[in-house]
Enzyme design. Structure first.
Site, mmCIF file in Angstrom:
data_model
loop_
_atom_site.group_PDB
_atom_site.id
_atom_site.type_symbol
_atom_site.label_atom_id
_atom_site.label_comp_id
_atom_site.label_asym_id
_atom_site.label_seq_id
_atom_site.Cartn_x
_atom_site.Cartn_y
_atom_site.Cartn_z
ATOM 1 N N TYR A 119 0.829 -1.207 0.000
ATOM 2 C CA TYR A 119 0.000 0.000 0.000
ATOM 3 C C TYR A 119 0.863 1.256 0.000
ATOM 4 O O TYR A 119 0.571 2.224 -0.714
ATOM 5 C CB TYR A 119 -0.944 0.009 1.198
ATOM 6 C CG TYR A 119 -1.781 1.281 1.271
ATOM 7 C CD1 TYR A 119 -2.684 1.590 0.259
ATOM 8 C CD2 TYR A 119 -1.650 2.166 2.347
ATOM 9 C CE1 TYR A 119 -3.445 2.754 0.314
ATOM 10 C CE2 TYR A 119 -2.410 3.330 2.410
ATOM 11 C CZ TYR A 119 -3.300 3.614 1.393
ATOM 12 O OH TYR A 119 -4.046 4.766 1.440
ATOM 13 N N ARG B 256 1.054 6.669 -6.866
ATOM 14 C CA ARG B 256 -0.107 7.535 -7.090
ATOM 15 C C ARG B 256 0.268 9.010 -6.944
ATOM 16 O O ARG B 256 -0.114 9.846 -7.768
ATOM 17 C CB ARG B 256 -1.239 7.165 -6.127
ATOM 18 C CG ARG B 256 -2.443 8.088 -6.215
ATOM 19 C CD ARG B 256 -3.627 7.582 -5.424
ATOM 20 N NE ARG B 256 -3.331 7.408 -3.996
ATOM 21 C CZ ARG B 256 -4.251 7.019 -3.092
ATOM 22 N NH1 ARG B 256 -5.493 6.773 -3.494
ATOM 23 N NH2 ARG B 256 -3.915 6.875 -1.821
ATOM 24 N N TYR C 207 -0.763 13.200 6.393
ATOM 25 C CA TYR C 207 -0.385 12.217 7.404
ATOM 26 C C TYR C 207 1.111 12.325 7.723
ATOM 27 O O TYR C 207 1.924 12.629 6.840
ATOM 28 C CB TYR C 207 -0.676 10.803 6.900
ATOM 29 C CG TYR C 207 -2.101 10.330 7.101
ATOM 30 C CD1 TYR C 207 -3.051 11.107 7.748
ATOM 31 C CD2 TYR C 207 -2.494 9.083 6.632
ATOM 32 C CE1 TYR C 207 -4.354 10.655 7.919
ATOM 33 C CE2 TYR C 207 -3.793 8.619 6.794
ATOM 34 C CZ TYR C 207 -4.710 9.414 7.439
ATOM 35 O OH TYR C 207 -5.995 8.957 7.606
ATOM 36 N N ARG D 114 -11.484 13.335 1.694
ATOM 37 C CA ARG D 114 -12.472 12.522 2.415
ATOM 38 C C ARG D 114 -13.782 12.417 1.648
ATOM 39 O O ARG D 114 -14.522 11.445 1.804
ATOM 40 C CB ARG D 114 -12.731 13.106 3.801
ATOM 41 C CG ARG D 114 -11.496 13.161 4.699
ATOM 42 C CD ARG D 114 -10.972 11.785 5.042
ATOM 43 N NE ARG D 114 -9.750 11.881 5.864
ATOM 44 C CZ ARG D 114 -9.032 10.850 6.246
ATOM 45 N NH1 ARG D 114 -9.373 9.631 5.868
ATOM 46 N NH2 ARG D 114 -7.947 11.015 6.984
ATOM 47 N N GLU E 268 -14.085 -0.981 6.273
ATOM 48 C CA GLU E 268 -14.075 0.347 5.660
ATOM 49 C C GLU E 268 -15.399 0.502 4.932
ATOM 50 O O GLU E 268 -15.941 -0.470 4.379
ATOM 51 C CB GLU E 268 -12.898 0.472 4.682
ATOM 52 C CG GLU E 268 -12.780 1.814 3.987
ATOM 53 C CD GLU E 268 -11.488 1.944 3.201
ATOM 54 O OE1 GLU E 268 -10.421 1.687 3.798
ATOM 55 O OE2 GLU E 268 -11.548 2.294 2.006
#
Length: 323
Positions: free
Chosen positions: A141, A148, A200, A213, A313
């Site tokens: 990930y 990305r 983050y 979000r 999730e």
């Protein structure tokens, strides 16, 4: 006036996918099954992850025209009026370097949406194998996040313009990224209860996750809110490790807080995907969510979550309540 709609269907409702795609207003058919590879024709998007409640299809509808479809840059695209859906797959052998493969795949997607005149993605989905494999910065990930972010940088997409997104792991071979894009930019939202993912701290990897979000967009009607994959995270910290019901409760609180923050607290939720790390948790999750969500709009999906401590999730589409 058209709204974008996403509806889950049993296998019996889609006896022939090609004929189904020919119906007016059908933008795409997403398939929850064992294969993660290009669909038989543009508009069919196999994800490589299974529904746990016998809803193997999701139909994305918009407008009342028959979709235009095609293949460019190894991307399958479908277009109805002012919404473009584009999907691209990563071959299993290329997933051995998911960082590089992600940058390449996103580059293909960006070139197609720009060439088609739909340069603004407002919802992106990412599904890949073994998302939690590897330690530290070598976790799959985290490597995906690096690729990305590089792609966003390559195409000069600033963090404040990152759209809503989900990124999950499946148990098939290969990877898929697909998106919805428009001619005009949506509005990207953060949740005051959660630190923006793109901010983050370093402990979450060399590149922070590149998504908002939620993204709201008015497609000739009142704005709809595309809610990203949401989990049991407050600030940037995972909550309720090992407790499925508490993680569900915190996740729902996060979604409601987000909707209230963007002034859509009375919206109706649809296209609700509940991604579960452990298939045996489906009965508990369904019992917990039954009094809280419209279960006819819920699909329970077997998937690995981006953090190994997370059991669940949830993503959704919020639309104006119907009178």
């Amino acid at each position: 006036m058209p709204m974008l709609r996403q509806q889950y269907l049993p296998a019996s409702a889609v006896p022939d996918a090609s004929q189904f795609l020919a119906q007016p207003g059908v933008l795409a058919l997403v398939n929850f099954g064992d294969k993660c590879e290009p669909g038989a024709q543009p508009g069919i998007i196999p994800l490589g992850m299974n529904s746990l409640c016998d809803k193997p299809w999701e139909v994305i509808r918009y407008g009342d025209s028959v979709a235009e479809r095609g293949i460019d840059e190894h991307c399958h695209w479908s277009l109805i009026e002012d919404v473009l859906c584009v999907a691209t797959w990563v071959a299993p052998e290329d997933c051995t370097d998911i960082e590089a493969a992600t940058e390449v795949a996103y580059g293909r997607l960006f070139r197609v949406i720009q060439a088609k005149g739909f340069p603004y993605p407002f919802r992106i989905w990412n599904f890949m194998p073994e998302i939690n494999r590897g330690d530290g910065d070598r976790e799959e990930y985290k490597k995906f996040c690096v690729g990305r972010e590089r792609a966003f940088d390559d195409y000069h997409v600033a963090p404040q313009s990152y759209p809503a997104a989900s990124a999950l792991g499946h148990h098939a071979q290969g990877a898929v990224i697909y998106l919805l894009a428009g001619r005009n930019s949506g509005v990207h939202h953060e949740n005051p209860r959660q630190q923006p993912a793109y901010q983050y701290p370093r402990e979450y990897g060399p590149s922070s996750p590149s998504f908002a979000r939620a993204t709201s967009l008015a497609l000739r009607v009142n704005p709809q809110v595309f809610i990203s994959g949401t989990a049991s995270i407050i600030g940037h910290n995972t909550q309720a490790v090992g407790d499925l019901e508490q993680q569900l409760a915190i996740t729902l609180d996060n979604i409601q807080h987000l909707l209230s923050h963007v002034g859509q607290g009375d919206s109706e939720l649809s296209a609700i995907r509940v991604y579960l790390r452990h298939p045996e948790d489906a009965a508990v999750a369904q019992a917990f969510l039954a009094p809280r969500l419209p279960l006819e709009a819920v699909n329970f999906i077997h998937a690995d979550i981006c953090r190994s401590q997370l059991l669940v999730e949830i993503e959704a589409l919020a639309s104006p309540a119907q009178p």
